[in-house]
Design a protein around this motif. Structure first.
Motif, PDB file in Angstrom:
ATOM      1  N   ARG A   1       7.708   9.970  -8.154  1.00  0.00           N
ATOM      2  CA  ARG A   1       7.018   9.264  -9.167  1.00  0.00           C
ATOM      3  C   ARG A   1       8.152   8.800 -10.083  1.00  0.00           C
ATOM      4  O   ARG A   1       7.936   7.683 -10.430  1.00  0.00           O
ATOM      5  CB  ARG A   1       6.185  10.156  -9.944  1.00  0.00           C
TER       6      ARG A   1
ATOM      7  N   THR B   1       0.820  -1.273  -0.050  1.00  0.00           N
ATOM      8  CA  THR B   1      -0.131   0.376   0.179  1.00  0.00           C
ATOM      9  C   THR B   1       0.864   1.192  -0.091  1.00  0.00           C
ATOM     10  O   THR B   1       0.381   2.515  -0.254  1.00  0.00           O
ATOM     11  CB  THR B   1      -1.020  -0.131   1.192  1.00  0.00           C
ATOM     12  N   LEU B   2       2.155   1.220   0.355  1.00  0.00           N
ATOM     13  CA  LEU B   2       2.999   2.289   0.277  1.00  0.00           C
ATOM     14  C   LEU B   2       3.002   2.930  -1.151  1.00  0.00           C
ATOM     15  O   LEU B   2       3.288   2.247  -2.180  1.00  0.00           O
ATOM     16  CB  LEU B   2       4.197   2.125   0.711  1.00  0.00           C
ATOM     17  N   LYS B   3       2.950   4.300  -1.132  1.00  0.00           N
ATOM     18  CA  LYS B   3       2.981   5.099  -2.149  1.00  0.00           C
ATOM     19  C   LYS B   3       4.396   5.552  -2.658  1.00  0.00           C
ATOM     20  O   LYS B   3       4.860   6.082  -1.511  1.00  0.00           O
ATOM     21  CB  LYS B   3       2.074   6.005  -2.554  1.00  0.00           C
ATOM     22  N   GLU B   4       5.003   5.588  -3.610  1.00  0.00           N
ATOM     23  CA  GLU B   4       6.464   6.280  -3.750  1.00  0.00           C
ATOM     24  C   GLU B   4       5.984   7.722  -3.977  1.00  0.00           C
ATOM     25  O   GLU B   4       5.314   8.238  -4.843  1.00  0.00           O
ATOM     26  CB  GLU B   4       7.158   5.755  -4.990  1.00  0.00           C
ATOM     27  N   PRO B   5       6.790   8.431  -3.032  1.00  0.00           N
ATOM     28  CA  PRO B   5       6.626   9.994  -3.026  1.00  0.00           C
ATOM     29  C   PRO B   5       7.325  10.660  -4.538  1.00  0.00           C
ATOM     30  O   PRO B   5       6.841  11.645  -4.688  1.00  0.00           O
ATOM     31  CB  PRO B   5       6.889  10.223  -1.952  1.00  0.00           C
TER      32      PRO B   5
ATOM     33  N   GLU C   1       9.203   5.308  -9.240  1.00  0.00           N
ATOM     34  CA  GLU C   1       8.213   4.045  -9.044  1.00  0.00           C
ATOM     35  C   GLU C   1       8.693   3.009 -10.082  1.00  0.00           C
ATOM     36  O   GLU C   1       8.431   1.851  -9.869  1.00  0.00           O
ATOM     37  CB  GLU C   1       6.845   4.565  -9.814  1.00  0.00           C
TER      38      GLU C   1
ATOM     39  N   HIS D   1      13.885   3.935  -1.418  1.00  0.00           N
ATOM     40  CA  HIS D   1      13.242   3.336  -2.385  1.00  0.00           C
ATOM     41  C   HIS D   1      13.860   1.744  -2.426  1.00  0.00           C
ATOM     42  O   HIS D   1      13.168   0.701  -2.613  1.00  0.00           O
ATOM     43  CB  HIS D   1      13.480   3.830  -3.796  1.00  0.00           C
TER      44      HIS D   1
END
Length: 179
Positions: free
Chosen positions: A56, A50-54, A59, A157
């Motif tokens: 982009r 559920t973690l979103k890469e701040p 990604e 990352h």
């Protein structure tokens, strides 16, 4: 009297030719709650997904730095985490998982994640560590080498990417052992 000695020798000879008895298989550590570890490892996987890469641009980036200094270990084939070995002796695999989880926990608490703390992930790691390290004690913390602020997004990352791979294999181990 001689035929009696021959008879004894004939009766004892097969016993001498038998291979020595196999050593008993090591017993899993009694305090390991495999079902709870399976549940927590799945929760950890869910949290990571559920973690979103701040940033982009990161990604689709796959960093391939070979074992940076002070970084957590990966589970390798030599760690005996395959199903047949787990059925007879899970000590080595469990030790590697414990070592990796401790180092990932230390990494999440380092300066790399100061600007982006992940409390839910840290809490899940703490719970899983608590289950695994019962009666084993915790080795001293290894401080993660300080890094340059500009590198933090890249290192975050890389850390989360590696933790996700580690968690995938770890979940398979716990799922197999919880059967």
């Amino acid at each position: 009297m001689v035929p009696l000695q021959h008879l004894r020798l004939c009766l004892c000879l097969p016993l001498l030719l038998l291979p020595p008895p196999a050593a008993p298989a090591p017993v899993p550590h009694p305090s390991t709650n495999w079902a709870a570890c399976r549940t927590l490892s799945r929760e950890l996987s869910r949290l990571l997904a559920t973690l979103k890469e701040p940033h982009r641009v990161l990604e689709e980036t796959h960093l391939s730095e070979e074992d940076p200094k002070n970084w957590p270990p990966r589970i390798r084939c030599s760690d005996a985490c395959d199903p047949p070995t787990l059925d007879t002796n899970n000590t080595r695999c469990l030790q590697r998982i414990l070592q990796g989880l401790q180092q990932y926990r230390d990494l999440l608490g380092s300066d790399i994640f100061t600007a982006r703390p992940l409390p839910q992930l840290e809490a899940a790691l703490d719970q899983l560590l608590g289950l695994i390290q019962q009666d084993r004690g915790r080795p001293p913390r290894r401080p993660v080498a300080p890094s340059e602020a500009w590198a933090h997004p890249l290192l975050q990352h890389l850390a989360l990417q590696r933790l996700q791979s580690f968690t995938t294999i770890m979940s398979r181990v716990f799922t197999h052992s919880a059967r």
